[in-house]
Design an enzyme around this catalytic site. Structure first.
Site, PDB file in Angstrom:
ATOM      1  N   GLY A  26      18.494  25.329  42.357  1.00 32.89           N
ATOM      2  CA  GLY A  26      19.909  25.570  42.050  1.00 32.89           C
ATOM      3  C   GLY A  26      20.118  26.850  41.271  1.00 32.89           C
ATOM      4  N   ALA A  27      19.487  27.938  41.744  1.00 32.68           N
ATOM      5  CA  ALA A  27      19.526  29.189  40.960  1.00 32.68           C
ATOM      6  C   ALA A  27      20.556  30.181  41.490  1.00 32.68           C
ATOM      7  CB  ALA A  27      18.141  29.827  40.946  1.00 32.68           C
ATOM      8  N   THR A  35      23.770  29.953  40.820  1.00 33.35           N
ATOM      9  CA  THR A  35      24.904  30.002  39.906  1.00 33.35           C
ATOM     10  C   THR A  35      24.500  29.366  38.563  1.00 33.35           C
ATOM     11  OG1 THR A  35      27.261  29.425  39.697  1.00 33.35           O
ATOM     12  CG2 THR A  35      25.844  27.755  40.671  1.00 33.35           C
ATOM     13  N   ILE A  56      23.390  27.927  35.009  1.00 32.91           N
ATOM     14  CA  ILE A  56      22.181  28.054  34.178  1.00 32.91           C
ATOM     15  C   ILE A  56      20.997  28.549  35.016  1.00 32.91           C
ATOM     16  CG2 ILE A  56      20.529  26.769  32.749  1.00 32.91           C
ATOM     17  CD1 ILE A  56      22.899  24.790  32.144  1.00 32.91           C
ATOM     18  N   GLY A  57      20.922  28.092  36.268  1.00 28.25           N
ATOM     19  CA  GLY A  57      19.824  28.496  37.144  1.00 28.25           C
ATOM     20  C   GLY A  57      19.822  29.995  37.392  1.00 28.25           C
ATOM     21  N   TYR A 116      25.896   9.727  35.837  1.00 28.25           N
ATOM     22  CA  TYR A 116      25.316  11.033  35.490  1.00 28.25           C
ATOM     23  C   TYR A 116      24.313  10.831  34.346  1.00 28.25           C
ATOM     24  CZ  TYR A 116      25.015  15.879  33.797  1.00 28.25           C
ATOM     25  OH  TYR A 116      24.556  17.122  33.388  1.00 28.25           O
TER      26      TYR A 116
END
Ligand SMILES: NC(=O)c1ccc[n+]([C@@H]2O[C@H](COP(=O)([O-])OP(=O)(O)OC[C@H]3O[C@@H](n4cnc5c(N)ncnc54)[C@H](OP(=O)(O)O)[C@@H]3O)[C@@H](O)[C@H]2O)c1
Length: 276
Positions: A8-9, A11, A13-14, A163
């Site tokens: 998930g990089a 957008t 934090i990634g 979550y």
């Protein structure tokens, strides 16, 4: 040049974490479900003119896709120095993954479990392998309920609790793995990145987001912490740790329960054994 894989990089934090590593001249593999978004992220990362960026298509919504993506990594790379399990979602509605798991449990946790177990032999080939899990202080609301791992078994859905369950599972996995990796060169640690201004809040009503935004920190802050966990010598002997930005690193009683961690590990192995 170290080899780093971040899920998930494209957008949030990634992407900020990939930026930190690229600026330091490392080889970063961004594992993203949407190749078009990943291409944009790659262009952004390459604008720093240091390091090297590769893309791997990874949809954590499907265990078969995770299996194929991991196999392609195994075929094409010799070792992984740092594995950052970052991708995640928060959803207020009950949904199922392709394999029928409740979506937050399936994407945030179970798919990352399979991903990590498949890639572990490559991490073990690194001089000092690092596995870093994005958990959350929301694990404080979580519990582990095998009877509702599957979406069609959920009777009363609460998106926030669900979550929290997935983030507790991330933290417990980090702890169970740390125990298994004791006396090896590989460590497993987890973090709460703080309340971070990212797309994760995309499904909140606009007025709620406006209020929350006042308390959010930029993704560059957790990115710097992740870089530190990966490479700072002060982390060389920290294994099974949980740290937090913005708030004290409070762990729930369940997050400290090693038997719960071991049970979840064994249950998860059974769920993904077809791919291992
Ligand atoms: N932001 C916070 O305040 C906060 C607080 C505590 C913990 N965290 C944790 O930090 C991590 C990163 O969150 P963020 O704030 O950076 O969120 P974000 O901006 O929403 O980014 C999430 C990333 O996960 C990817 N993703 C979602 N579903 C996926 C799937 N099925 N397969 C592959 N990738 C998928 C997204 O891809 P797309 O762009 O294609 O959707 C995106 O790249 C998450 O694990 C989250 O739980 C965040």
């Amino acid at each position: 040049m170290k080899t780093i894989i971040i899920t998930g990089a494209n957008t949030g934090i990634g992407l900020a974490t990939a930026t930190e590593f690229i600026k330091d001249g490392h080889h970063v593999i961004i594992a993203c479900r949407n190749v078009q978004k990943a291409q944009q992220a790659k262009q952004h990362l390459e604008s720093f003119a240091t390091g090297k960026v590769d893309i791997i298509q990874l949809d954590l919504n499907s265990l078969e896709n995770v299996n194929q993506a991991a196999n392609s990594i195994i075929e094409n790379y010799e070792k992984i120095d740092v594995l950052v399990n970052n991708a995640g979602l928060m959803t207020p509605t009950l949904e199922a993954t392709e394999d029928g798991y409740e979506k937050q449990f399936g994407v945030n946790y179970l798919a990352h479990f399979l991903w990590t177990m498949k890639l572990l032999p490559l991490v073990q080939k690194a001089e000092r392998g690092r596995i870093i899990h994005l958990a959350s202080m929301m694990h404080l609301l979580g519990s582990i309920k095998p009877e509702i791992f599957k979406a069609d078994q959920v009777k009363q859905y609460n998106g926030v609790r669900s979550y929290g369950n997935s983030k507790l599972a991330n933290l417990l996995f980090s702890n169970a793995l740390a125990e298994k990796l004791e006396s090896t060169q590989v460590t497993s640690n987890s973090l709460h990145p703080g309340g971070v201004d990212s797309e994760i809040y995309r499904e909140l009503p606009k007025y709620q987001y406006k209020v929350i935004k006042l308390f959010l920190i930029p993704p560059s802050k957790p990115a710097k912490l992740i870089n530190k966990i990966a490479f700072d010598p002060s982390w060389n002997h920290r294994n099974g740790d949980y740290v937090s930005l913005q708030t004290p690193a409070m762990r729930s009683a369940k997050a400290k329960d090693m038997q719960l961690a071991r049970n979840l590990y064994e249950q998860s192995l059974a769920l993904v054994q077809h791919y291992l």
